[in-house]
Design a protein around this motif. Structure first.
Motif, PDB file in Angstrom:
ATOM      1  N   VAL A  60      -2.068  17.972  -1.748  1.00 54.27           N
ATOM      2  CA  VAL A  60      -2.845  19.148  -1.379  1.00 54.27           C
ATOM      3  C   VAL A  60      -4.491  18.870  -1.221  1.00 54.27           C
ATOM      4  CG1 VAL A  60      -3.625  21.338  -2.146  1.00 54.27           C
ATOM      5  CG2 VAL A  60      -1.002  20.709  -2.103  1.00 54.27           C
ATOM      6  N   ASP A  61      -4.823  17.839  -2.331  1.00 55.88           N
ATOM      7  CA  ASP A  61      -6.218  17.357  -2.113  1.00 55.88           C
ATOM      8  C   ASP A  61      -6.659  16.563  -0.990  1.00 55.88           C
ATOM      9  OD1 ASP A  61      -8.906  17.538  -4.239  1.00 55.88           O
ATOM     10  OD2 ASP A  61      -8.869  15.810  -3.184  1.00 55.88           O
ATOM     11  N   PRO A  62      -7.378  16.917  -0.232  1.00 56.71           N
ATOM     12  CA  PRO A  62      -7.672  16.046   0.956  1.00 56.71           C
ATOM     13  C   PRO A  62      -8.075  14.567   0.686  1.00 56.71           C
ATOM     14  CG  PRO A  62      -9.481  17.180   0.561  1.00 56.71           C
ATOM     15  CD  PRO A  62      -8.517  17.854  -0.357  1.00 56.71           C
ATOM     16  N   ASP A  63      -8.617  14.166  -0.497  1.00 58.90           N
ATOM     17  CA  ASP A  63      -8.495  12.838  -0.997  1.00 58.90           C
ATOM     18  C   ASP A  63      -7.461  11.986  -0.856  1.00 58.90           C
ATOM     19  OD1 ASP A  63     -10.898  10.968  -1.885  1.00 58.90           O
ATOM     20  OD2 ASP A  63      -9.508  10.543  -3.217  1.00 58.90           O
ATOM     21  N   SER A  64      -6.211  12.534  -0.986  1.00 59.60           N
ATOM     22  CA  SER A  64      -5.026  11.644  -0.860  1.00 59.60           C
ATOM     23  C   SER A  64      -4.757  11.087   0.300  1.00 59.60           C
ATOM     24  CB  SER A  64      -3.938  12.729  -1.100  1.00 59.60           C
ATOM     25  OG  SER A  64      -3.777  13.492   0.044  1.00 59.60           O
ATOM     26  N   ALA A  65      -5.651  11.697   1.703  1.00 60.10           N
ATOM     27  CA  ALA A  65      -5.642  11.006   2.858  1.00 60.10           C
ATOM     28  C   ALA A  65      -6.692   9.743   3.110  1.00 60.10           C
ATOM     29  CB  ALA A  65      -6.024  11.858   3.883  1.00 60.10           C
ATOM     30  N   ALA A  66      -7.120   9.379   1.969  1.00 59.78           N
ATOM     31  CA  ALA A  66      -7.896   8.164   2.035  1.00 59.78           C
ATOM     32  C   ALA A  66      -6.895   6.951   2.080  1.00 59.78           C
ATOM     33  CB  ALA A  66      -8.734   8.228   0.747  1.00 59.78           C
ATOM     34  N   ASP A  67      -5.939   6.989   1.548  1.00 55.83           N
ATOM     35  CA  ASP A  67      -4.778   5.836   1.665  1.00 55.83           C
ATOM     36  C   ASP A  67      -4.471   5.459   2.944  1.00 55.83           C
ATOM     37  OD1 ASP A  67      -4.690   5.120  -1.141  1.00 55.83           O
ATOM     38  OD2 ASP A  67      -2.969   6.214  -1.444  1.00 55.83           O
ATOM     39  N   ARG A  68      -4.633   6.374   3.865  1.00 51.97           N
ATOM     40  CA  ARG A  68      -3.921   6.329   5.090  1.00 51.97           C
ATOM     41  C   ARG A  68      -5.107   5.982   6.290  1.00 51.97           C
ATOM     42  NH1 ARG A  68       0.152   5.865   7.581  1.00 51.97           N
ATOM     43  NH2 ARG A  68       1.389   6.682   5.997  1.00 51.97           N
ATOM     44  N   TRP A  69      -6.481   6.440   5.698  1.00 51.18           N
ATOM     45  CA  TRP A  69      -7.713   6.572   6.936  1.00 51.18           C
ATOM     46  C   TRP A  69      -8.952   5.752   6.185  1.00 51.18           C
ATOM     47  CZ3 TRP A  69      -5.007   7.239  10.830  1.00 51.18           C
ATOM     48  CH2 TRP A  69      -3.960   8.097  10.739  1.00 51.18           C
ATOM     49  N   SER A  70      -8.894   5.449   5.231  1.00 49.51           N
ATOM     50  CA  SER A  70     -10.055   4.487   4.650  1.00 49.51           C
ATOM     51  C   SER A  70      -9.720   3.078   5.171  1.00 49.51           C
ATOM     52  CB  SER A  70     -10.256   4.581   3.478  1.00 49.51           C
ATOM     53  OG  SER A  70      -9.351   4.126   2.507  1.00 49.51           O
ATOM     54  N   SER A  71     -10.502   2.161   5.451  1.00 44.71           N
ATOM     55  CA  SER A  71     -10.403   0.869   6.046  1.00 44.71           C
ATOM     56  C   SER A  71      -9.526   0.038   4.959  1.00 44.71           C
ATOM     57  CB  SER A  71     -11.784   0.370   6.245  1.00 44.71           C
ATOM     58  OG  SER A  71     -12.506   0.353   5.171  1.00 44.71           O
ATOM     59  N   THR A  72      -9.591   0.244   3.762  1.00 44.54           N
ATOM     60  CA  THR A  72      -9.072  -0.631   2.638  1.00 44.54           C
ATOM     61  C   THR A  72      -7.808   0.359   2.309  1.00 44.54           C
ATOM     62  OG1 THR A  72     -10.487   0.379   0.937  1.00 44.54           O
ATOM     63  CG2 THR A  72     -11.186  -1.572   2.035  1.00 44.54           C
ATOM     64  N   GLY A  73      -7.333   1.367   2.723  1.00 48.42           N
ATOM     65  CA  GLY A  73      -6.157   2.307   2.177  1.00 48.42           C
ATOM     66  C   GLY A  73      -4.976   1.322   2.224  1.00 48.42           C
ATOM     67  N   SER A  74      -4.257   1.623   1.100  1.00 48.55           N
ATOM     68  CA  SER A  74      -3.029   0.920   1.072  1.00 48.55           C
ATOM     69  C   SER A  74      -2.006   1.187   2.290  1.00 48.55           C
ATOM     70  CB  SER A  74      -2.273   1.191  -0.014  1.00 48.55           C
ATOM     71  OG  SER A  74      -2.181   2.617  -0.374  1.00 48.55           O
ATOM     72  N   GLN A  75      -1.980   2.461   2.953  1.00 50.44           N
ATOM     73  CA  GLN A  75      -0.975   2.665   3.845  1.00 50.44           C
ATOM     74  C   GLN A  75      -1.639   2.869   5.176  1.00 50.44           C
ATOM     75  OE1 GLN A  75       1.429   6.240   2.675  1.00 50.44           O
ATOM     76  NE2 GLN A  75       0.380   6.193   0.905  1.00 50.44           N
ATOM     77  N   ASN A  76      -2.869   2.184   5.436  1.00 52.91           N
ATOM     78  CA  ASN A  76      -3.417   2.266   6.816  1.00 52.91           C
ATOM     79  C   ASN A  76      -2.781   1.175   7.676  1.00 52.91           C
ATOM     80  OD1 ASN A  76      -5.218   2.086   8.921  1.00 52.91           O
ATOM     81  ND2 ASN A  76      -7.180   1.678   7.677  1.00 52.91           N
ATOM     82  N   ASP A  77      -1.554   1.652   8.166  1.00 49.91           N
ATOM     83  CA  ASP A  77      -0.606   1.015   8.983  1.00 49.91           C
ATOM     84  C   ASP A  77      -1.358   0.473  10.404  1.00 49.91           C
ATOM     85  OD1 ASP A  77       1.251   0.697   6.855  1.00 49.91           O
ATOM     86  OD2 ASP A  77       1.885   2.960   7.840  1.00 49.91           O
ATOM     87  N   CYS A  78      -2.231   1.558  10.807  1.00 51.16           N
ATOM     88  CA  CYS A  78      -2.804   1.302  12.267  1.00 51.16           C
ATOM     89  C   CYS A  78      -4.084   0.295  12.203  1.00 51.16           C
ATOM     90  CB  CYS A  78      -3.469   2.831  12.525  1.00 51.16           C
ATOM     91  SG  CYS A  78      -1.928   3.854  12.854  1.00 51.16           S
ATOM     92  N   GLY A  79      -4.415  -0.110  10.898  1.00 52.86           N
ATOM     93  CA  GLY A  79      -5.613  -0.826  10.945  1.00 52.86           C
ATOM     94  C   GLY A  79      -6.829  -0.132  11.465  1.00 52.86           C
ATOM     95  N   TYR A  80      -6.973   1.096  11.123  1.00 49.36           N
ATOM     96  CA  TYR A  80      -8.295   2.048  11.555  1.00 49.36           C
ATOM     97  C   TYR A  80      -9.299   1.580  10.344  1.00 49.36           C
ATOM     98  CZ  TYR A  80     -10.981   6.140  12.187  1.00 49.36           C
ATOM     99  OH  TYR A  80     -11.908   6.924  12.410  1.00 49.36           O
ATOM    100  N   VAL A  81     -10.489   1.334  11.093  1.00 42.17           N
ATOM    101  CA  VAL A  81     -11.667   0.902  10.437  1.00 42.17           C
ATOM    102  C   VAL A  81     -12.736   1.949  10.829  1.00 42.17           C
ATOM    103  CG1 VAL A  81     -13.336  -0.661   9.826  1.00 42.17           C
ATOM    104  CG2 VAL A  81     -11.021  -1.338   9.900  1.00 42.17           C
ATOM    105  N   ASN A  82     -13.486   2.787  10.288  1.00 43.71           N
ATOM    106  CA  ASN A  82     -14.566   3.562  10.566  1.00 43.71           C
ATOM    107  C   ASN A  82     -15.147   3.555   9.073  1.00 43.71           C
ATOM    108  OD1 ASN A  82     -16.380   6.022  10.914  1.00 43.71           O
ATOM    109  ND2 ASN A  82     -15.376   6.272  12.721  1.00 43.71           N
ATOM    110  N   HIS A  83     -16.540   2.940   9.242  1.00 46.34           N
ATOM    111  CA  HIS A  83     -17.166   3.279   8.068  1.00 46.34           C
ATOM    112  C   HIS A  83     -17.954   4.496   7.619  1.00 46.34           C
ATOM    113  CE1 HIS A  83     -16.566  -1.234   7.613  1.00 46.34           C
ATOM    114  NE2 HIS A  83     -17.143  -1.357   8.732  1.00 46.34           N
ATOM    115  N   ASP A  84     -18.047   5.156   8.704  1.00 47.56           N
ATOM    116  CA  ASP A  84     -18.499   6.604   8.336  1.00 47.56           C
ATOM    117  C   ASP A  84     -17.204   7.476   7.711  1.00 47.56           C
ATOM    118  OD1 ASP A  84     -21.137   6.575   9.429  1.00 47.56           O
ATOM    119  OD2 ASP A  84     -20.205   7.130  11.495  1.00 47.56           O
TER     120      ASP A  84
END
Length: 202
Positions: free
Chosen positions: A108-132
């Motif tokens: 529910v807390d939106p910070d849980s999405a950091a695992d997927r969308w931050s550049s160092t996220g453990s579930q960032n399967d797409c390899g997405y990188v945006n420093h902003d």
């Protein structure tokens, strides 16, 4: 995410004519009349074909079939490779796929999405990188004011909608019940999850 953008980000729509025009403009046309678009790369004609990885969950299979149907309407051939869930996770970790259809449940807390969308996220399967986005997640994690947090995570929402590191297909909202005898249940929401279905591509 818990806090959506206040700018009411426009949802992507199925616009076949516009898709065909964009593909034509990019040089993807059907040169041989087989119904599949192709282009010339380094002197070689390359058809627009790719394979999407999908596990065997019924909703995933239905979404993959719909994806195939919609893409074929504009001359793109999508094959579906079905594997069991554990194999799919291994292929995702190794980034051994052209495209994949996956689901993701977030807290529910939106910070849980950091695992997927931050550049160092453990579930960032797409390899997405945006420093902003990385910076905004860090700001949101530190911020205690709810309205300010809403603004920060809303900006992340806008950036993801613009960048399209994946294509969101379905949003499934789960309904959960909490007994009245559970005190202050609003503080114990980590297990209440919504589920997104999306296609990532490398």
């Amino acid at each position: 995410m818990l806090f959506r953008s206040r700018s009411r980000t426009e949802l992507a729509r199925l616009e076949v004519d516009k898709a065909e025009a964009l593909l034509d403009e990019a040089g993807w046309i059907d040169r041989d009349g087989d119904g599949i678009r192709d282009t010339e790369i380094e002197g070689r004609v390359v058809p627009f074909r790719f394979t999407v990885l999908c596990d065997r969950q019924p909703l995933h299979l239905a979404a993959a079939a719909l994806l195939q149907e919609c893409l074929l309407r504009v001359g793109v051939q999508c094959s579906v490779r079905t594997v069991d869930s554990q194999s799919a996770l291994a292929l995702l970790r190794d980034r051994d796929f052209e495209a994949c259809l996956v689901s993701w449940g977030g807290g529910v807390d939106p910070d849980s999405a950091a695992d997927r969308w931050s550049s160092t996220g453990s579930q960032n399967d797409c390899g997405y990188v945006n420093h902003d986005v990385d910076r905004l997640f860090a700001e949101g994690r530190r911020e205690r004011d709810r309205d300010r947090r809403a603004e920060i995570y809303g900006r992340i929402h806008d950036i993801l909608a613009e960048d399209q590191p994946c294509t969101w297909l379905v949003w499934q909202q789960d309904a959960r019940g909490v007994a009245r005898r559970v005190a202050r249940s609003e503080e114990h929401t980590s297990e209440l999850q919504s589920r997104q279905y999306l296609v990532c591509r490398l």
